[in-house]
Design an enzyme around this catalytic site. Structure first.
Site, PDB file in Angstrom:
ATOM      1  N   ASP A   7       2.762   4.470   0.962  1.00  0.00           N
ATOM      2  CA  ASP A   7       3.349   4.907   2.253  1.00  0.00           C
ATOM      3  C   ASP A   7       3.850   3.793   2.965  1.00  0.00           C
ATOM      4  O   ASP A   7       4.171   3.965   4.224  1.00  0.00           O
ATOM      5  CB  ASP A   7       2.659   5.675   3.186  1.00  0.00           C
ATOM      6  CG  ASP A   7       2.466   7.261   2.491  1.00  0.00           C
ATOM      7  OD1 ASP A   7       3.407   7.669   1.829  1.00  0.00           O
ATOM      8  OD2 ASP A   7       1.554   8.081   2.842  1.00  0.00           O
ATOM      9  N   SER A  36       0.850  -1.208  -0.034  1.00  0.00           N
ATOM     10  CA  SER A  36      -0.106  -0.031  -0.254  1.00  0.00           C
ATOM     11  C   SER A  36       0.969   1.242  -0.125  1.00  0.00           C
ATOM     12  O   SER A  36       2.162   1.149   0.182  1.00  0.00           O
ATOM     13  CB  SER A  36      -0.888  -0.111   1.250  1.00  0.00           C
ATOM     14  OG  SER A  36      -1.978   1.013   1.109  1.00  0.00           O
ATOM     15  N   THR A  86       7.309  -0.326  -7.775  1.00  0.00           N
ATOM     16  CA  THR A  86       5.838  -0.159  -8.070  1.00  0.00           C
ATOM     17  C   THR A  86       4.841   0.627  -7.420  1.00  0.00           C
ATOM     18  O   THR A  86       5.215   0.702  -6.183  1.00  0.00           O
ATOM     19  CB  THR A  86       4.997  -1.513  -8.390  1.00  0.00           C
ATOM     20  OG1 THR A  86       4.531  -2.008  -6.976  1.00  0.00           O
ATOM     21  CG2 THR A  86       5.808  -2.617  -9.047  1.00  0.00           C
ATOM     22  N   SER A 114     -39.774  19.329 -49.437  1.00  0.00           N
ATOM     23  CA  SER A 114     -38.707  19.153 -50.307  1.00  0.00           C
ATOM     24  C   SER A 114     -37.961  20.197 -50.533  1.00  0.00           C
ATOM     25  O   SER A 114     -38.255  21.332 -50.322  1.00  0.00           O
ATOM     26  CB  SER A 114     -39.471  18.755 -51.844  1.00  0.00           C
ATOM     27  OG  SER A 114     -38.658  18.654 -52.739  1.00  0.00           O
ATOM     28  N   SER A 148     -42.130  12.649 -45.568  1.00  0.00           N
ATOM     29  CA  SER A 148     -43.233  11.990 -44.837  1.00  0.00           C
ATOM     30  C   SER A 148     -44.223  12.980 -44.107  1.00  0.00           C
ATOM     31  O   SER A 148     -43.995  13.454 -42.841  1.00  0.00           O
ATOM     32  CB  SER A 148     -42.515  11.205 -43.618  1.00  0.00           C
ATOM     33  OG  SER A 148     -41.382  11.934 -42.991  1.00  0.00           O
TER      34      SER A 148
END
Lengths: 300, 608
Positions: free
Chosen positions: B14, B12, B90, B447, B519
């Site tokens: 620290d 973890s 890491t 149109s 339509s």
């Protein structure tokens, strides 16, 4: 149980990486800087594809301030192995008279960083092999083997792609490119031991020899041609020196040494108390984070 | 020649990972003087009141030094008289878990740090789990900050017990638990005088001596082919790294998946002709006859990996975007890269308890068990048997991010009795595969109002965003599907009905459908909406007024309508019913197509 030695494993790792790039990347190139790491990289590339020649060209970005012996060596090697050696010079920088004495860090930017970007763009290379090692410097220690660059060639250290096992992800978008460092996990000592084991040709400047030089700002600088102007109080002396790294002669500090064989160089390296980059004048300007800054701007 | 140990430090935030390694390098006199000097200078400006901050040796990025945390893995190289080491230090933050996993995938041994004053934390468990997932079999727990608990043996033993319980569920080979103080150096390189009750070795001593070599008891030969080497037409060699076993000239090999057999004619290792080569070597193998082999194939001898297109995996999700079943990725396994779908998320693994929790989605840094299906059969193996053929990554097809990494648990197609047909490929799965929600965008208007131009522009923009689209307009439908329909009222209704049905099918296929039809009748549009489905239907009313349309009159239809050449022309001799509740209304009067499309896209993005 494996019988491979430490060097065998490092060699296999590098060869595997080179083959992955050749198989998956569209247009790879190998950066060739003429130094010992480049000599090792070329040697590995020749082995990786044997009996085929490396299926990509080599590229030397010439600042026009390299040691003369380096250029001679480059041309000799290219001929010997019949490889395609491209040279790129930032002609704009040459025309403007950019030089390491008057232009300091902007010299490195224009003649190295910008020149490299221009060269990669000119040929449209999508992947470029470099000989960077993680033991060289702190920000390199954090870089992946496959290191991605955006379309401005910039590195984003806070957002590196995960790199798992040896499953390299080579997918990129248009305009992006990859820097690949197959010898990331080698140390300076590994390089020398490998050069010895494989009997690899290197530039004679690595071996100690009487050379004309001056002391400047705490460094021993070799006077390679008459473009180096002496300052008040400086005088050229013959000293037995050699170089641990090679670059532009006005920016590369030599060390006084009697090591003129590989055995002696290795012995000296093993007992060395300073890291090799201390002899590169450019690294120390800008503090401990200067390399990271330059890489974010597109330096290799 | 020294042998090499690759290890990581994790645990973890620290818990003192960087400090531990920094101290080890410092004490073992493994630093160059310039590194030592810059460490002392850097420490003076740091947060530890001028005391040496060993972590600065490793935290190399500017952001790390500014924030005093580790973001990414740092690799350090050192050699003692006994051994060469590569250590990956890491990060401890949960946010950077994927960087921790990068380090774990590289290592043979993990040192997991535990803060003695805090005991085992969730992050400790997460890291132990990821180490195990990535294949680490050798563990050292360094119980750090023993100085904070007064070097108390009982407290140490309590933590020790917890660790043994935690590790019980993993497959591991060795475990050691060492009490240390990383800042003060107790039990780091030399044994501490402050913990006389601890009878074991110092950490460095242990690392120098531990045997991590895997007993590969006579495993068969496997080599994934990286590339085919063809310098001329007489030589053809297959290049790759041997994953397991060994191979000699004269051995019979089988090329998978084609199953063709041939004998080894020659082996080149490290640039030289050799008689045999073993695991780890990068070789070029030539055969005594032609076989069908390319990159992604696997050469084997005396072993049978699986050949299938479905397998169960355990994976670590690393992408900011969540994982849902049905999404399509590129899978890289060995040297094979192939489209693959995560068919099913079986469950998520609770990092703390190890419990299996059924879920619909997996988020960043979570571990899950899933079923993966590839677009064709590939060669793979179980990770525990062959890590090189049992590990994979998933690559996002648009961002190219490495979204996940994982290991194969087992094949799902033993005996080939399960087939694709058993899978329910639903509308949702198809949509997830394409990463979009399929909708029908229905343009209605007079149109000349700009419907088709806008529809075309919108499709281009959606397409460029990587969406899967299809446009239907009056012309392309009437020339094919509806060529038997005329312009009577019944035919107009049928025309719209068929178009709506096609839109629905396109949506079912996961596609964003765009329709552009005059339509004019509200009831027809409502019928279309009913067919497509209310939730999928986006009605775009292009409200450009009739005067503007007539002025444009690109097809000269208005002129013909005015002259009576065309009867029943919408807007002139036939009504247009303005939509009651359009989702978007746009008037193209006086603006460019780009401007109109910008406006429309802004609205559409909220609905797509």
């Amino acid at each position: 149980m494996s019988n491979l030695t430490h060097l065998d494993k490092l060699e296999a790792e590098a060869i595997h990486i080179m083959r992955e790039v050749a198989a998956e990347c569209e247009k790879p190139v190998m950066l060739y800087s003429i130094g010992k790491d480049s000599s090792v990289m070329l040697h590995l590339a020749l082995k990786a594809f044997y009996p085929e020649k490396p299926p990509f060209p080599f590229l030397h970005v010439n600042t026009t301030w390299k040691f003369r012996e380096m250029i001679e060596f480059r041309d000799k090697i290219a001929k010997k192995y019949g490889i395609e050696m491209l040279e790129y010079i930032n002609e704009e920088g040459v025309e403007q008279g950019i030089n390491p004495f008057d232009h300091g860090s902007s010299y490195t930017d224009i003649m190295k960083t910008q020149a490299l970007k221009q060269a990669l763009d000119k040929y449209g290379f999508t992947a470029a092999f470099g000989g960077g090692r993680r033991d060289e410097e702190k920000s390199r220690a954090k870089e992946r083997i496959f290191s991605f660059r955006n379309s401005n060639h910039a590195w984003e250290p806070k957002n590196q792609r995960p790199e798992m096992w040896k499953l390299y992800n080579t997918e990129i978008n248009k305009g992006e490119s990859i820097r690949v460092f197959p010898i990331s996990n080698w140390t300076e000592k590994d390089i020398w031991q490998y050069i010895q084991k494989e009997n690899i040709d290197i530039v004679p400047l690595y071996f100690a020899k009487e050379r004309p030089c001056i002391y400047r700002d705490g460094n021993i600088i070799m006077v390679d041609d008459d473009r180096l102007k002496l300052r008040d109080g400086e005088k050229v002396e013959m000293k037995k020196i050699r170089f641990r790294t090679l670059g532009c002669y006005p920016l590369t500090g030599g060390v006084e040494s009697d090591a003129d064989t590989l055995d002696e160089i290795i012995k000296e390296t093993l007992s060395s108390v300073t890291s090799e980059r201390t002899s590169r004048v450019i690294d120390s300007d800008g503090g401990s984070a200067s390399m990271e800054k330059r890489k974010r701007e597109g330096y290799f | 020649m020294n042998d090499l140990l690759k290890f990581i430090t994790c645990g973890s935030v620290d818990d003192g990972k960087s400090t531990l390694i920094g101290h080890m390098l410092y004490d073992a006199k493994l630093l160059f003087t310039d590194q030592e000097k810059s460490l002392i200078i850097d420490s003076k400006v740091g947060s530890r009141e001028g005391k040496i901050d060993y972590s600065l040796l490793l935290d190399g990025l500017m952001a790390e030094r500014e924030q005093g945390i580790t973001i990414d893995v740092a690799y350090r190289y050192f050699t003692t008289e006994k051994r060469s080491f590569i250590v990956a230090d890491t990060p401890g933050h949960e946010e950077y878990t994927r960087n921790m996993a990068v380090g774990a995938s590289f290592a043979e041994l993990a040192i997991i740090l535990v803060d003695a004053s805090q005991g085992i934390l969730t992050q400790t468990r997460r890291h132990a789990r990821i180490c195990s997932l990535m294949g680490i079999e050798h563990f050292v727990f360094a119980i750090n900050k023993m100085d904070l608990i007064d070097f108390n043996k009982d407290k140490f033993n309590k933590i020790k017990k917890e660790i043994r319980i935690l590790l019980a569920e993993f497959d591991y080979k060795t475990l050691n638990i060492i009490p240390v103080s990383a800042t003060d150096g107790d039990n780091v390189t030399v044994k501490s005088k402050r913990m006389p009750w601890y009878k074991g070795e110092s950490l460095l001593n242990y690392l120098e001596n531990i045997d991590v070599s895997s007993v590969d008891n006579e495993k068969g030969f496997t080599m994934p082919v990286q590339r085919v080497c063809r310098p001329n037409h007489t030589f053809r060699g297959f290049q790759g790294q041997i994953e397991t076993g060994r191979i000699s000239v004269g051995d019979e090999i089988t090329a998978l998946p084609s199953n063709e057999k041939a004998n080894v004619k020659g082996i080149i290792n490290s640039g030289k002709e050799v008689n045999s080569a073993e695991k780890g070597c990068c070789v070029t193998i030539s055969l005594d006859k032609e076989v069908d082999v390319s990159r992604g194939c696997v050469l084997v001898n005396n072993t049978k990996p699986f050949i299938s297109n479905m397998f169960r995996v355990k994976l670590l999700w690393m992408d900011d975007k969540k994982l849902v079943a049905g999404k399509n990725y590129l899978l890289k396994l060995g040297t094979k890269k192939i489209p693959a779908v995560v068919m099913k998320i079986k469950y998520k693994i609770n990092v703390n308890s190890g419990d299996e929790i059924p879920v619909d989605a997996i988020y960043k840094n979570q571990i899950a068990v899933c079923d993966i299906s590839t677009s064709e059969k590939i060669v793979f193996d179980e990770f525990s048997n062959n890590p090189g053929l049992g590990s994979f990554i998933l690559i996002d097809r648009i961002s190219h991010m490495t979204s996940a990494c994982g290991t194969v648990s087992h094949s799902l197609r033993r005996g080939d009795n399960l087939t694709w047909h058993a899978m329910d490929i639903t509308r949702e799965k198809r949509a997830q595969q394409k990463g979009q929600s399929p909708k029908t965008i229905w343009f209605t208007g007079l149109s000349g109002s700009g419907k088709s131009t806008l529809a075309n522009e919108i499709e281009k923009r959606l397409f460029l965003k990587g969406m899967h689209t299809m446009t239907l307009d009056g012309d392309n439908v009437r020339l094919g599907l509806n060529k038997n329909l005329g312009f009577t009222e019944a035919d107009r209704i049928e025309n719209i009905r068929r178009v709506a049905e096609v839109n629905k099918l396109l949506n079912d296929a996961g596609i964003v459908a765009i329709s552009s039809f005059v339509s004019p009748y509200e009831r027809d549009r409502m019928a279309a909406k009913n067919i497509v489905g209310e939730d999928s239907f986006i009605e775009v009313y292009v409200s450009t007024p009739v005067e503007v349309c007539e002025q444009r009159d690109v097809k000269e239809l208005y002129a013909k309508a005015r002259s009576g050449e065309i009867t029943n022309f919408t807007g002139i001799s036939s009504p247009y019913e303005v939509p009651q509740n359009p989702d978007i209304t746009i008037d193209t009067t006086g603006i460019t197509i780009e401007e109109a499309a910008d406006k429309l896209m802004a609205e559409l993005e909220k609905l797509l």
